[in-house]
Design a protein around this motif. Structure first.
Motif, PDB file in Angstrom:
ATOM      1  N   THR A   2       0.854  -1.184   0.000  1.00  0.00           N
ATOM      2  CA  THR A   2       0.000   0.000   0.000  1.00  0.00           C
ATOM      3  C   THR A   2       0.890   1.234   0.000  1.00  0.00           C
ATOM      4  OG1 THR A   2      -0.131   0.386   2.394  1.00  0.00           O
ATOM      5  CG2 THR A   2      -1.612  -1.281   1.455  1.00  0.00           C
ATOM      6  N   ASP A   3       0.260   2.420  -0.122  1.00  0.00           N
ATOM      7  CA  ASP A   3       1.048   3.651  -0.102  1.00  0.00           C
ATOM      8  C   ASP A   3       1.576   3.961   1.293  1.00  0.00           C
ATOM      9  OD1 ASP A   3      -1.440   4.210   0.936  1.00  0.00           O
ATOM     10  OD2 ASP A   3      -1.586   6.195   0.034  1.00  0.00           O
ATOM     11  N   LYS A   4       1.105   3.233   2.298  1.00  0.00           N
ATOM     12  CA  LYS A   4       1.569   3.424   3.672  1.00  0.00           C
ATOM     13  C   LYS A   4       2.437   2.259   4.141  1.00  0.00           C
ATOM     14  CE  LYS A   4      -0.934   7.169   3.975  1.00  0.00           C
ATOM     15  NZ  LYS A   4      -0.289   8.504   3.926  1.00  0.00           N
ATOM     16  N   VAL A   5       2.078   1.067   3.719  1.00  0.00           N
ATOM     17  CA  VAL A   5       2.816  -0.142   4.107  1.00  0.00           C
ATOM     18  C   VAL A   5       3.623  -0.635   2.908  1.00  0.00           C
ATOM     19  CG1 VAL A   5       2.634  -2.477   5.031  1.00  0.00           C
ATOM     20  CG2 VAL A   5       0.947  -0.745   5.690  1.00  0.00           C
ATOM     21  N   HIS A   6       4.924  -0.335   2.890  1.00  0.00           N
ATOM     22  CA  HIS A   6       5.769  -0.705   1.760  1.00  0.00           C
ATOM     23  C   HIS A   6       6.371  -2.091   1.963  1.00  0.00           C
ATOM     24  CE1 HIS A   6       6.356   3.798   0.530  1.00  0.00           C
ATOM     25  NE2 HIS A   6       5.111   3.358   0.406  1.00  0.00           N
ATOM     26  N   VAL A   7       5.504  -3.053   2.168  1.00  0.00           N
ATOM     27  CA  VAL A   7       5.899  -4.448   2.311  1.00  0.00           C
ATOM     28  C   VAL A   7       5.196  -5.222   1.204  1.00  0.00           C
ATOM     29  CG1 VAL A   7       5.829  -6.499   3.751  1.00  0.00           C
ATOM     30  CG2 VAL A   7       6.196  -4.250   4.796  1.00  0.00           C
ATOM     31  N   ARG A   8       5.955  -5.972   0.453  1.00  0.00           N
ATOM     32  CA  ARG A   8       5.399  -6.701  -0.674  1.00  0.00           C
ATOM     33  C   ARG A   8       4.991  -8.101  -0.243  1.00  0.00           C
ATOM     34  NH1 ARG A   8       8.404  -6.975  -6.551  1.00  0.00           N
ATOM     35  NH2 ARG A   8       6.952  -8.370  -7.622  1.00  0.00           N
ATOM     36  N   ARG A   9       3.721  -8.418  -0.478  1.00  0.00           N
ATOM     37  CA  ARG A   9       3.223  -9.760  -0.202  1.00  0.00           C
ATOM     38  C   ARG A   9       2.718 -10.351  -1.519  1.00  0.00           C
ATOM     39  NH1 ARG A   9      -0.278  -8.818   5.418  1.00  0.00           N
ATOM     40  NH2 ARG A   9       1.503  -8.189   6.718  1.00  0.00           N
ATOM     41  N   GLU A  10       2.943 -11.618  -1.729  1.00  0.00           N
ATOM     42  CA  GLU A  10       2.560 -12.223  -2.997  1.00  0.00           C
ATOM     43  C   GLU A  10       2.218 -13.696  -2.815  1.00  0.00           C
ATOM     44  OE1 GLU A  10       7.022 -13.246  -4.659  1.00  0.00           O
ATOM     45  OE2 GLU A  10       6.157 -11.301  -5.133  1.00  0.00           O
ATOM     46  N   PHE A  11       1.556 -14.238  -3.831  1.00  0.00           N
ATOM     47  CA  PHE A  11       1.257 -15.658  -3.851  1.00  0.00           C
ATOM     48  C   PHE A  11       1.414 -16.153  -5.280  1.00  0.00           C
ATOM     49  CE2 PHE A  11      -2.716 -13.444  -4.624  1.00  0.00           C
ATOM     50  CZ  PHE A  11      -3.283 -14.141  -5.683  1.00  0.00           C
ATOM     51  N   ALA A  12       1.629 -17.445  -5.438  1.00  0.00           N
ATOM     52  CA  ALA A  12       1.786 -18.022  -6.772  1.00  0.00           C
ATOM     53  C   ALA A  12       0.435 -18.037  -7.477  1.00  0.00           C
ATOM     54  CB  ALA A  12       2.356 -19.427  -6.664  1.00  0.00           C
ATOM     55  N   SER A  13       0.420 -17.587  -8.734  1.00  0.00           N
ATOM     56  CA  SER A  13      -0.839 -17.522  -9.474  1.00  0.00           C
ATOM     57  C   SER A  13      -1.162 -18.870 -10.121  1.00  0.00           C
ATOM     58  CB  SER A  13      -0.785 -16.414 -10.524  1.00  0.00           C
ATOM     59  OG  SER A  13       0.323 -16.592 -11.396  1.00  0.00           O
ATOM     60  N   GLY A  14      -0.407 -19.261 -11.126  1.00  0.00           N
ATOM     61  CA  GLY A  14      -0.644 -20.542 -11.784  1.00  0.00           C
ATOM     62  C   GLY A  14      -1.703 -20.458 -12.866  1.00  0.00           C
ATOM     63  N   MET A  22      -8.374 -15.096  -6.952  1.00  0.00           N
ATOM     64  CA  MET A  22      -7.384 -14.033  -6.772  1.00  0.00           C
ATOM     65  C   MET A  22      -7.819 -13.079  -5.677  1.00  0.00           C
ATOM     66  SD  MET A  22      -6.651 -10.601  -7.321  1.00  0.00           S
ATOM     67  CE  MET A  22      -7.640  -9.964  -8.689  1.00  0.00           C
ATOM     68  N   VAL A  23      -9.077 -12.641  -5.710  1.00  0.00           N
ATOM     69  CA  VAL A  23      -9.589 -11.726  -4.683  1.00  0.00           C
ATOM     70  C   VAL A  23      -9.523 -12.377  -3.308  1.00  0.00           C
ATOM     71  CG1 VAL A  23     -11.624 -10.492  -3.855  1.00  0.00           C
ATOM     72  CG2 VAL A  23     -11.067 -10.482  -6.297  1.00  0.00           C
ATOM     73  N   LYS A  24      -9.887 -13.652  -3.239  1.00  0.00           N
ATOM     74  CA  LYS A  24      -9.834 -14.375  -1.969  1.00  0.00           C
ATOM     75  C   LYS A  24      -8.416 -14.398  -1.404  1.00  0.00           C
ATOM     76  CE  LYS A  24     -10.745 -18.974  -0.013  1.00  0.00           C
ATOM     77  NZ  LYS A  24     -11.218 -20.367  -0.335  1.00  0.00           N
ATOM     78  N   GLN A  25      -7.436 -14.678  -2.272  1.00  0.00           N
ATOM     79  CA  GLN A  25      -6.036 -14.743  -1.837  1.00  0.00           C
ATOM     80  C   GLN A  25      -5.533 -13.369  -1.380  1.00  0.00           C
ATOM     81  OE1 GLN A  25      -4.008 -17.381  -1.602  1.00  0.00           O
ATOM     82  NE2 GLN A  25      -4.507 -18.896  -3.159  1.00  0.00           N
ATOM     83  N   VAL A  26      -5.880 -12.324  -2.146  1.00  0.00           N
ATOM     84  CA  VAL A  26      -5.445 -10.975  -1.787  1.00  0.00           C
ATOM     85  C   VAL A  26      -6.044 -10.561  -0.444  1.00  0.00           C
ATOM     86  CG1 VAL A  26      -5.599  -8.535  -2.399  1.00  0.00           C
ATOM     87  CG2 VAL A  26      -5.030 -10.224  -4.146  1.00  0.00           C
ATOM     88  N   LYS A  27      -7.327 -10.837  -0.240  1.00  0.00           N
ATOM     89  CA  LYS A  27      -7.962 -10.501   1.036  1.00  0.00           C
ATOM     90  C   LYS A  27      -7.284 -11.215   2.199  1.00  0.00           C
ATOM     91  CE  LYS A  27     -12.694  -9.268  -0.298  1.00  0.00           C
ATOM     92  NZ  LYS A  27     -14.120  -9.651  -0.193  1.00  0.00           N
ATOM     93  N   ALA A  28      -6.912 -12.471   1.994  1.00  0.00           N
ATOM     94  CA  ALA A  28      -6.252 -13.228   3.054  1.00  0.00           C
ATOM     95  C   ALA A  28      -4.877 -12.655   3.379  1.00  0.00           C
ATOM     96  CB  ALA A  28      -6.128 -14.698   2.645  1.00  0.00           C
ATOM     97  N   LEU A  29      -4.151 -12.233   2.328  1.00  0.00           N
ATOM     98  CA  LEU A  29      -2.806 -11.686   2.533  1.00  0.00           C
ATOM     99  C   LEU A  29      -2.826 -10.311   3.201  1.00  0.00           C
ATOM    100  CD1 LEU A  29      -0.872 -12.535  -0.778  1.00  0.00           C
ATOM    101  CD2 LEU A  29      -0.441 -13.458   1.497  1.00  0.00           C
ATOM    102  N   THR A  30      -3.909  -9.570   3.000  1.00  0.00           N
ATOM    103  CA  THR A  30      -3.950  -8.173   3.469  1.00  0.00           C
ATOM    104  C   THR A  30      -4.968  -7.955   4.577  1.00  0.00           C
ATOM    105  OG1 THR A  30      -5.565  -7.590   1.740  1.00  0.00           O
ATOM    106  CG2 THR A  30      -3.222  -7.347   1.204  1.00  0.00           C
ATOM    107  N   ASP A  32      -4.715  -7.782   7.654  1.00  0.00           N
ATOM    108  CA  ASP A  32      -4.260  -6.901   8.735  1.00  0.00           C
ATOM    109  C   ASP A  32      -3.856  -5.517   8.216  1.00  0.00           C
ATOM    110  OD1 ASP A  32      -2.119  -8.119   7.358  1.00  0.00           O
ATOM    111  OD2 ASP A  32      -0.745  -7.780   9.047  1.00  0.00           O
ATOM    112  N   TRP A  33      -4.136  -5.214   6.944  1.00  0.00           N
ATOM    113  CA  TRP A  33      -3.808  -3.908   6.367  1.00  0.00           C
ATOM    114  C   TRP A  33      -5.068  -3.055   6.243  1.00  0.00           C
ATOM    115  CZ3 TRP A  33      -0.292  -5.088   1.499  1.00  0.00           C
ATOM    116  CH2 TRP A  33       0.971  -5.522   1.954  1.00  0.00           C
ATOM    117  N   PRO A  34      -5.024  -1.827   6.703  1.00  0.00           N
ATOM    118  CA  PRO A  34      -6.141  -0.909   6.437  1.00  0.00           C
ATOM    119  C   PRO A  34      -5.974  -0.272   5.055  1.00  0.00           C
ATOM    120  CG  PRO A  34      -4.542   0.169   7.852  1.00  0.00           C
ATOM    121  CD  PRO A  34      -4.031  -1.241   7.619  1.00  0.00           C
TER     122      PRO A  34
END
Length: 210
Positions: A2-14, A22-30, A32-34
């Protein structure tokens, strides 16, 4: 990121990843991010924030998918090359070429965003620009010949589109070595910058959405 949290989180797409997953995975990864807004870079043409064709290297369920509803937040979706182009833009007439699985392309002309599909145009022997300088072209011809093809493709587009400069991005751009004239190397992190800029009130406007 995010523009506040400069930590990169990712998952394998396939090759079977759907839009819903994709939306489900992104929501799970983020979780704890506002965040209040979402930007999505999509590998294909987009109209009104929704993909127009299914992606070549992902699963199904992308065409017409409502990302804003799925994320529960205002969401902007653009072609992924356009997003990285926006993050790379330094004024004037810029052509962006993304050297990855295929050949992504976009132009920004005096602040006007122009997504393009140059990679699918015919180039040589019945094949497209993407066939020669995408990942398959690199594998088929080897790095030395691939570099020459990239230089030739850049030469063609410089003559046809007359940009002030060309930014070469995408995962394979780092394999180029010496860069062709009037080019500079991009960076995949610029896609994040472009995603942030999409929500800037001063963001360049798009001439069209496809």
């Amino acid at each position: 990121m995010t523009d506040k949290v400069h930590v990169r989180r990712e998952f394998a797409s396939g090759p079977h990843l759907s839009a819903k997953e994709m939306v489900k995975q992104v929501k799970a990864l983020t979780k704890d991010w506002p965040y209040n807004l979402v930007s999505v870079g999509y590998p294909g043409p987009v109209l009104h924030d929704r993909p127009l064709v299914q992606p070549y290297n992902l699963g199904h369920g992308w065409v017409g998918f409502n990302f804003g509803k799925a994320f529960g937040r205002p969401t902007k979706v653009v072609n992924d090359a356009l997003m990285q182009a926006l993050g790379s833009y330094a004024g004037g007439r810029m052509l962006f070429l993304g050297l990855g699985t295929g050949l992504g392309s976009a132009m920004i002309v005096d602040g006007i965003l122009e997504p393009m599909e140059l990679g699918h145009l015919p180039y040589r022997k019945g094949e497209t620009f993407e066939d020669y300088v995408g990942a398959k072209g690199l594998e088929r011809h080897g790095k030395k010949k691939w570099r020459r093809r990239v230089a030739d493709v850049v030469k063609h587009f410089l003559a046809a589109l007359e940009p002030d400069y060309v930014v070469l991005g995408g995962g394979n751009a780092e394999k180029l070595g010496r860069l062709p004239p009037k080019t500079r190397l991009g960076d995949n992190v610029n896609a994040f910058k472009g995603g942030f800029k999409l929500w800037d009130t001063h963001v360049p406007r798009k001439r069209r959405t496809r």
